[in-house]
Design a protein around this motif. Structure first.
Motif, PDB file in Angstrom:
ATOM      1  N   ILE A   1     -34.572 -21.947  27.467  1.00 23.94           N
ATOM      2  CA  ILE A   1     -34.515 -21.991  26.008  1.00 23.94           C
ATOM      3  C   ILE A   1     -34.942 -20.675  25.384  1.00 23.94           C
ATOM      4  O   ILE A   1     -34.363 -20.220  24.416  1.00 23.94           O
ATOM      5  CB  ILE A   1     -35.377 -23.154  25.488  1.00 23.94           C
ATOM      6  CG1 ILE A   1     -34.713 -24.490  25.872  1.00 23.94           C
ATOM      7  CG2 ILE A   1     -35.566 -23.075  23.980  1.00 23.94           C
ATOM      8  CD1 ILE A   1     -35.515 -25.702  25.489  1.00 23.94           C
ATOM      9  N   GLY A   2     -35.981 -20.073  25.930  1.00 28.96           N
ATOM     10  CA  GLY A   2     -36.433 -18.812  25.371  1.00 28.96           C
ATOM     11  C   GLY A   2     -37.803 -18.865  24.730  1.00 28.96           C
ATOM     12  O   GLY A   2     -38.180 -17.986  23.998  1.00 28.96           O
ATOM     13  N   GLY A   3     -38.587 -19.895  25.016  1.00 30.15           N
ATOM     14  CA  GLY A   3     -39.978 -19.933  24.592  1.00 30.15           C
ATOM     15  C   GLY A   3     -40.173 -20.237  23.123  1.00 30.15           C
ATOM     16  O   GLY A   3     -39.250 -20.384  22.353  1.00 30.15           O
TER      17      GLY A   3
ATOM     18  N   ILE B   1     -31.927 -13.610  25.862  1.00 31.62           N
ATOM     19  CA  ILE B   1     -30.755 -12.895  26.375  1.00 31.62           C
ATOM     20  C   ILE B   1     -30.426 -13.285  27.813  1.00 31.62           C
ATOM     21  O   ILE B   1     -29.399 -12.869  28.343  1.00 31.62           O
ATOM     22  CB  ILE B   1     -30.930 -11.364  26.267  1.00 31.62           C
ATOM     23  CG1 ILE B   1     -32.090 -10.872  27.151  1.00 31.62           C
ATOM     24  CG2 ILE B   1     -31.145 -10.953  24.817  1.00 31.62           C
ATOM     25  CD1 ILE B   1     -32.176  -9.340  27.231  1.00 31.62           C
ATOM     26  N   THR B   2     -31.282 -14.086  28.438  1.00 32.69           N
ATOM     27  CA  THR B   2     -31.013 -14.564  29.798  1.00 32.69           C
ATOM     28  C   THR B   2     -31.862 -15.785  30.088  1.00 32.69           C
ATOM     29  O   THR B   2     -32.967 -15.928  29.544  1.00 32.69           O
ATOM     30  CB  THR B   2     -31.292 -13.475  30.855  1.00 32.69           C
ATOM     31  OG1 THR B   2     -31.005 -13.994  32.160  1.00 32.69           O
ATOM     32  CG2 THR B   2     -32.742 -13.028  30.818  1.00 32.69           C
TER      33      THR B   2
ATOM     34  N   VAL C   1     -37.124 -10.688  21.173  1.00 35.60           N
ATOM     35  CA  VAL C   1     -36.209 -10.808  22.305  1.00 35.60           C
ATOM     36  C   VAL C   1     -36.960 -11.429  23.473  1.00 35.60           C
ATOM     37  O   VAL C   1     -38.038 -10.959  23.860  1.00 35.60           O
ATOM     38  CB  VAL C   1     -35.620  -9.439  22.691  1.00 35.60           C
ATOM     39  CG1 VAL C   1     -34.798  -9.545  23.974  1.00 35.60           C
ATOM     40  CG2 VAL C   1     -34.749  -8.922  21.549  1.00 35.60           C
ATOM     41  N   THR C   2     -36.406 -12.516  24.029  1.00 33.62           N
ATOM     42  CA  THR C   2     -37.055 -13.248  25.106  1.00 33.62           C
ATOM     43  C   THR C   2     -36.069 -13.492  26.243  1.00 33.62           C
ATOM     44  O   THR C   2     -34.945 -13.014  26.223  1.00 33.62           O
ATOM     45  CB  THR C   2     -37.586 -14.610  24.599  1.00 33.62           C
ATOM     46  OG1 THR C   2     -36.495 -15.496  24.374  1.00 33.62           O
ATOM     47  CG2 THR C   2     -38.369 -14.448  23.308  1.00 33.62           C
ATOM     48  N   GLY C   3     -36.499 -14.290  27.221  1.00 27.53           N
ATOM     49  CA  GLY C   3     -35.642 -14.705  28.314  1.00 27.53           C
ATOM     50  C   GLY C   3     -35.772 -16.206  28.503  1.00 27.53           C
ATOM     51  O   GLY C   3     -35.912 -16.913  27.495  1.00 27.53           O
ATOM     52  N   GLY C   4     -35.881 -16.707  29.734  1.00 29.14           N
ATOM     53  CA  GLY C   4     -36.151 -16.036  30.987  1.00 29.14           C
ATOM     54  C   GLY C   4     -36.987 -14.767  30.856  1.00 29.14           C
ATOM     55  O   GLY C   4     -37.855 -14.647  30.031  1.00 29.14           O
ATOM     56  N   GLU C   5     -36.676 -13.845  31.709  1.00 27.52           N
ATOM     57  CA  GLU C   5     -37.303 -12.533  31.661  1.00 27.52           C
ATOM     58  C   GLU C   5     -36.276 -11.541  31.132  1.00 27.52           C
ATOM     59  O   GLU C   5     -35.332 -11.177  31.835  1.00 27.52           O
ATOM     60  CB  GLU C   5     -37.802 -12.117  33.039  1.00 27.52           C
ATOM     61  CG  GLU C   5     -38.256 -10.664  33.132  1.00 27.52           C
ATOM     62  CD  GLU C   5     -39.192 -10.251  32.004  1.00 27.52           C
ATOM     63  OE1 GLU C   5     -39.002  -9.151  31.457  1.00 27.52           O
ATOM     64  OE2 GLU C   5     -40.114 -11.025  31.665  1.00 27.52           O
ATOM     65  N   PRO C   6     -36.422 -11.088  29.877  1.00 22.54           N
ATOM     66  CA  PRO C   6     -35.388 -10.249  29.267  1.00 22.54           C
ATOM     67  C   PRO C   6     -35.123  -8.939  29.996  1.00 22.54           C
ATOM     68  O   PRO C   6     -33.974  -8.491  30.061  1.00 22.54           O
ATOM     69  CB  PRO C   6     -35.918 -10.006  27.850  1.00 22.54           C
ATOM     70  CG  PRO C   6     -37.382 -10.305  27.920  1.00 22.54           C
ATOM     71  CD  PRO C   6     -37.539 -11.372  28.957  1.00 22.54           C
ATOM     72  N   LEU C   7     -36.167  -8.325  30.569  1.00 28.84           N
ATOM     73  CA  LEU C   7     -35.973  -7.040  31.247  1.00 28.84           C
ATOM     74  C   LEU C   7     -35.214  -7.199  32.562  1.00 28.84           C
ATOM     75  O   LEU C   7     -34.794  -6.202  33.154  1.00 28.84           O
ATOM     76  CB  LEU C   7     -37.318  -6.364  31.485  1.00 28.84           C
ATOM     77  CG  LEU C   7     -38.045  -5.889  30.215  1.00 28.84           C
ATOM     78  CD1 LEU C   7     -39.430  -5.369  30.555  1.00 28.84           C
ATOM     79  CD2 LEU C   7     -37.236  -4.833  29.483  1.00 28.84           C
ATOM     80  N   ALA C   8     -35.027  -8.436  32.998  1.00 30.31           N
ATOM     81  CA  ALA C   8     -34.249  -8.670  34.219  1.00 30.31           C
ATOM     82  C   ALA C   8     -32.752  -8.569  33.961  1.00 30.31           C
ATOM     83  O   ALA C   8     -31.961  -8.474  34.909  1.00 30.31           O
ATOM     84  CB  ALA C   8     -34.579 -10.049  34.805  1.00 30.31           C
ATOM     85  N   ARG C   9     -32.343  -8.589  32.692  1.00 34.68           N
ATOM     86  CA  ARG C   9     -30.920  -8.462  32.380  1.00 34.68           C
ATOM     87  C   ARG C   9     -30.565  -7.001  32.152  1.00 34.68           C
ATOM     88  O   ARG C   9     -31.170  -6.309  31.323  1.00 34.68           O
ATOM     89  CB  ARG C   9     -30.545  -9.280  31.141  1.00 34.68           C
ATOM     90  CG  ARG C   9     -29.055  -9.158  30.800  1.00 34.68           C
ATOM     91  CD  ARG C   9     -28.612 -10.094  29.696  1.00 34.68           C
ATOM     92  NE  ARG C   9     -27.212  -9.850  29.374  1.00 34.68           N
ATOM     93  CZ  ARG C   9     -26.518 -10.494  28.444  1.00 34.68           C
ATOM     94  NH1 ARG C   9     -27.113 -11.457  27.731  1.00 34.68           N
ATOM     95  NH2 ARG C   9     -25.253 -10.211  28.214  1.00 34.68           N
ATOM     96  N   LYS C  10     -29.581  -6.533  32.864  1.00 36.50           N
ATOM     97  CA  LYS C  10     -29.121  -5.159  32.720  1.00 36.50           C
ATOM     98  C   LYS C  10     -28.667  -4.923  31.285  1.00 36.50           C
ATOM     99  O   LYS C  10     -27.957  -5.734  30.703  1.00 36.50           O
ATOM    100  CB  LYS C  10     -27.965  -4.898  33.690  1.00 36.50           C
ATOM    101  CG  LYS C  10     -27.482  -3.452  33.694  1.00 36.50           C
ATOM    102  CD  LYS C  10     -26.368  -3.271  34.721  1.00 36.50           C
ATOM    103  CE  LYS C  10     -25.874  -1.829  34.731  1.00 36.50           C
ATOM    104  NZ  LYS C  10     -24.783  -1.631  35.719  1.00 36.50           N
ATOM    105  N   GLY C  11     -29.078  -3.805  30.726  1.00 37.61           N
ATOM    106  CA  GLY C  11     -28.683  -3.457  29.371  1.00 37.61           C
ATOM    107  C   GLY C  11     -29.658  -3.897  28.302  1.00 37.61           C
ATOM    108  O   GLY C  11     -29.427  -3.653  27.108  1.00 37.61           O
ATOM    109  N   CYS C  12     -30.776  -4.514  28.691  1.00 39.25           N
ATOM    110  CA  CYS C  12     -31.747  -5.005  27.718  1.00 39.25           C
ATOM    111  C   CYS C  12     -32.260  -3.888  26.814  1.00 39.25           C
ATOM    112  O   CYS C  12     -32.359  -4.060  25.594  1.00 39.25           O
ATOM    113  CB  CYS C  12     -32.911  -5.685  28.436  1.00 39.25           C
ATOM    114  SG  CYS C  12     -34.265  -6.202  27.355  1.00 39.25           S
ATOM    115  N   ILE C  13     -32.586  -2.747  27.389  1.00 34.65           N
ATOM    116  CA  ILE C  13     -33.138  -1.643  26.604  1.00 34.65           C
ATOM    117  C   ILE C  13     -32.132  -1.162  25.561  1.00 34.65           C
ATOM    118  O   ILE C  13     -32.483  -0.927  24.387  1.00 34.65           O
ATOM    119  CB  ILE C  13     -33.562  -0.482  27.524  1.00 34.65           C
ATOM    120  CG1 ILE C  13     -34.726  -0.921  28.427  1.00 34.65           C
ATOM    121  CG2 ILE C  13     -33.953   0.747  26.709  1.00 34.65           C
ATOM    122  CD1 ILE C  13     -35.992  -1.290  27.691  1.00 34.65           C
TER     123      ILE C  13
END
Length: 324
Positions: free
Chosen positions: A322-324, A16-17, A64-76
């Motif tokens: 890429i997202g791991g 997501i980021t 769900v991955t990133g980058g760091e997914p929790l760094a994107r607002k609205g992840c939850i």
């Protein structure tokens, strides 16, 4: 959904980021990488639309991955939406744990099916050297609290020679104290990490067998990925080994990846895939998108070929992109 080789593709990893709050030495340079512009990243409603299409052709499990997914607002909120989609059986998240503590109450409330936490050292000093950030205390608190909250926790470690390989047994000891799975991921050199030397899955298993002579294979289903799991009578949890180099698991691959800018990657080490963002934003209807995904998955490569993780333009990408 079966590909041309008869593999059942029922698992998608959704990035997501491409942004991350760490700068791990094997992943990206200290100054970071040029992030995508906001307009190039898929909106949550676009991600949900593509997920629904994937579900209609047989996808049942989402990471769900990133980058760091929790760094994107609205992840939850996005995770809640995924959990509510008919046909989805499991939703999990992979995080570096830096922002996890404040998200735990929501993850417990939504009954997230699992949290994978990346952690490459149990030493604050070594962690800081690897990640270039002083965040070990926050990550460790999050791990402890996640376990206490009853979440299913997996801790992922990438052993690298001269950096953290001396901690392999120390990581295994965590499974004696907590009901978690500790997974060792064989380092796959690419991009900025090409000069580093990983530790083979065979050597990892050898070191663990010396520490735990009664180590045997754990045949219980522990997830939807390629990890081989092992267990000792001393362990409350299990040890996992993901050895993509030493033990090719391509014949049983069940996954595809969706990057944050909407490219459906059929294999981590291939540029082949499908530009779904272009389809979304050019007015394609759901039937057209579903048909395109079906055709793309049918053409999923037989196996990976080493030579760098690439994007659709064949440029070398970092894992965060890429997202791991």
């Amino acid at each position: 959904m079966l590909d041309s080789l008869g593999r059942d593709i029922d698992y998608i990893r959704i990035s997501i980021t491409d942004r991350c709050n760490l700068r791990c030495r094997y992943c990206m340079p200290e100054e970071g990488v040029q992030p995508l512009s906001h307009c190039d990243v898929l909106r949550y409603e676009e991600l949900l639309r593509l997920t629904r299409a994937a579900v209609r052709i047989g996808v049942r499990n989402v990471k769900v991955t990133g980058g760091e997914p929790l760094a994107r607002k609205g992840c939850i909120d996005f995770l809640r939406e995924l959990k509510s989609l008919p046909g989805i059986e499991h939703v999990t998240i992979t995080t570096n744990g830096v922002l996890l503590e404040s998200a735990l109450a929501d993850l417990v409330q939504m009954k997230i099916d699992g949290v994978n936490i990346s952690l490459d050292s149990l030493s604050g000093e070594t962690y800081r050297h690897i990640t270039r950030q002083d965040a070990f205390p926050a990550v460790w608190r999050a791990i402890v609290k996640a376990v206490e909250a009853g979440l299913r926790v997996k801790v992922n470690c990438v052993p690298i020679a001269g950096l953290n390989d001396m901690e392999i047994v120390d990581f295994a000891l965590l499974t004696e104290d907590m009901p978690i799975d500790v997974r060792f991921i064989e380092f796959m050199p690419s991009g900025v990490g090409e000069s580093l030397e990983g530790i083979s899955g065979e050597e990892i298993l050898g070191r663990l067998t010396e520490a735990y002579p009664d180590l045997i294979q754990d045949t219980r289903r522990r997830g939807f990925g390629p990890a081989r799991y092992f267990k000792s009578s001393k362990m409350r949890g299990s040890i996992g080994i993901i050895d993509a180099l030493g033990s090719c698991f391509c014949p049983g691959c069940n996954r595809v990846r969706l990057t944050s800018d909407g490219f459906l990657k059929l294999c981590l080490f291939h540029d082949k895939g499908l530009d779904l963002r272009e389809m979304l934003r050019s007015g394609a209807d759901d039937n057209e998108i579903e048909a395109a995904i079906t055709e793309a998955i049918f053409r999923k490569p037989e196996r990976y070929t080493l030579g760098g993780i690439t994007g659709p333009d064949m440029s070398i990408k970092n894992m965060s992109q890429i997202g791991g």
